[in-house]
Design a protein around this motif. Structure first.
Motif, PDB file in Angstrom:
ATOM      1  N   SER A 116       0.846  -1.200   0.000  1.00 33.36           N
ATOM      2  CA  SER A 116       0.000   0.000   0.000  1.00 33.36           C
ATOM      3  C   SER A 116       0.879   1.247   0.000  1.00 33.36           C
ATOM      4  CB  SER A 116      -0.910   0.002   1.229  1.00 33.36           C
ATOM      5  OG  SER A 116      -0.135   0.008   2.415  1.00 33.36           O
ATOM      6  N   GLY A 117       0.248   2.388  -0.259  1.00 31.56           N
ATOM      7  CA  GLY A 117       0.993   3.641  -0.302  1.00 31.56           C
ATOM      8  C   GLY A 117       1.556   3.888  -1.684  1.00 31.56           C
ATOM      9  N   ASP A 118       2.298   4.977  -1.804  1.00 25.25           N
ATOM     10  CA  ASP A 118       2.886   5.325  -3.082  1.00 25.25           C
ATOM     11  C   ASP A 118       4.002   4.352  -3.439  1.00 25.25           C
ATOM     12  OD1 ASP A 118       1.277   7.568  -3.450  1.00 25.25           O
ATOM     13  OD2 ASP A 118       2.686   8.898  -2.401  1.00 25.25           O
ATOM     14  N   PRO A 119       4.061   3.958  -4.715  1.00 26.27           N
ATOM     15  CA  PRO A 119       5.174   3.096  -5.120  1.00 26.27           C
ATOM     16  C   PRO A 119       6.507   3.810  -4.890  1.00 26.27           C
ATOM     17  CG  PRO A 119       3.543   3.298  -6.880  1.00 26.27           C
ATOM     18  CD  PRO A 119       3.174   4.282  -5.813  1.00 26.27           C
ATOM     19  N   HIS A 120       7.474   3.073  -4.423  1.00 29.16           N
ATOM     20  CA  HIS A 120       8.795   3.646  -4.211  1.00 29.16           C
ATOM     21  C   HIS A 120       9.850   2.624  -4.634  1.00 29.16           C
ATOM     22  CE1 HIS A 120       7.900   1.486  -0.457  1.00 29.16           C
ATOM     23  NE2 HIS A 120       9.199   1.248  -0.415  1.00 29.16           N
ATOM     24  N   ALA A 121      11.025   3.142  -4.922  1.00 29.86           N
ATOM     25  CA  ALA A 121      12.130   2.289  -5.353  1.00 29.86           C
ATOM     26  C   ALA A 121      12.863   1.725  -4.146  1.00 29.86           C
ATOM     27  CB  ALA A 121      13.106   3.091  -6.217  1.00 29.86           C
ATOM     28  N   LEU A 122      13.488   0.595  -4.376  1.00 35.69           N
ATOM     29  CA  LEU A 122      14.393   0.036  -3.381  1.00 35.69           C
ATOM     30  C   LEU A 122      15.662   0.872  -3.350  1.00 35.69           C
ATOM     31  CD1 LEU A 122      14.019  -3.734  -4.315  1.00 35.69           C
ATOM     32  CD2 LEU A 122      12.989  -2.556  -2.360  1.00 35.69           C
ATOM     33  N   ASP A 123      16.364   0.808  -2.243  1.00 32.77           N
ATOM     34  CA  ASP A 123      17.645   1.503  -2.090  1.00 32.77           C
ATOM     35  C   ASP A 123      18.768   0.477  -2.116  1.00 32.77           C
ATOM     36  OD1 ASP A 123      16.333   3.975  -1.588  1.00 32.77           O
ATOM     37  OD2 ASP A 123      16.062   3.395   0.509  1.00 32.77           O
ATOM     38  N   VAL A 124      19.953   0.934  -2.532  1.00 32.26           N
ATOM     39  CA  VAL A 124      21.145   0.095  -2.455  1.00 32.26           C
ATOM     40  C   VAL A 124      21.826   0.410  -1.125  1.00 32.26           C
ATOM     41  CG1 VAL A 124      23.404  -0.435  -3.437  1.00 32.26           C
ATOM     42  CG2 VAL A 124      21.472   0.042  -4.962  1.00 32.26           C
ATOM     43  N   GLU A 125      22.060  -0.636  -0.342  1.00 37.18           N
ATOM     44  CA  GLU A 125      22.787  -0.484   0.919  1.00 37.18           C
ATOM     45  C   GLU A 125      23.861  -1.547   0.983  1.00 37.18           C
ATOM     46  OE1 GLU A 125      20.287  -0.351   4.335  1.00 37.18           O
ATOM     47  OE2 GLU A 125      19.147   1.346   3.580  1.00 37.18           O
TER      48      GLU A 125
END
Length: 118
Positions: free
Chosen positions: A84-93
Motif C-alpha cells: 500500500s501507499g505510493d510506489p517507491h524504489a528500493l535503495d542500495v545499501e
C-alpha cells in the motif's frame, strides 16, 4: 592477479549483476543496457583513481543505473514489500561498501543482493 585484472573482473561482475536485476524486472531494453555501459565506463575511471574502492563497484553501478532510470523513465526497482501507499524504489545499501543489497528503506527489509532480484 594484478590490479588491472582485479578492476576488470569487478567491472564485469558489476555489469552482470545489474543486467540480471534489469532482466528480472523486464527493463533490460537496449537504451537501458547503454546506461549500464555508461556507468561501467565511468566507474572504471573512478576505481583507477581509487583502487581501494574496487569492492564497491557493483553497488555504485546499481546506483548509477537507478539514477539514470529515474531521470528518464521513473523509479526502479519498485519495492515488492510495500503493498500500500505510493510506489517507491528500493535503495542500495550500503551506499558505499562491499556486498550491496536492495533494501526497502521504508520497512528496513533486505529484498535481495544486487544481482538477485526476481
Amino acid at each position: 592477479m594484478d590490479d588491472i585484472d582485479t578492476v576488470e573482473q569487478a567491472l564485469h561482475t558489476a555489469r552482470a549483476l545489474v543486467l540480471a536485476d534489469l532482466a528480472a524486472r523486464e527493463v533490460a531494453a537496449a537504451e537501458v543496457v547503454s546506461m549500464v555501459e555508461d556507468s561501467v565506463t565511468h566507474r572504471r575511471w573512478w576505481v583507477e583513481q581509487w583502487p581501494e574502492g574496487v569492492s564497491y563497484v557493483a553497488g555504485l553501478v546499481a546506483q548509477d543505473v537507478q539514477d539514470a532510470l529515474l531521470e528518464r523513465y521513473g523509479r526502479w526497482p519498485l519495492c515488492p514489500v510495500c503493498a500500500s501507499g505510493d510506489p517507491h524504489a528500493l535503495d542500495v545499501e550500503p551506499e558505499l561498501g562491499p556486498d550491496p543489497h536492495w533494501v526497502c528503506g521504508e520497512q528496513g527489509v533486505v529484498v535481495a543482493p544486487v544481482g538477485g532480484l526476481r
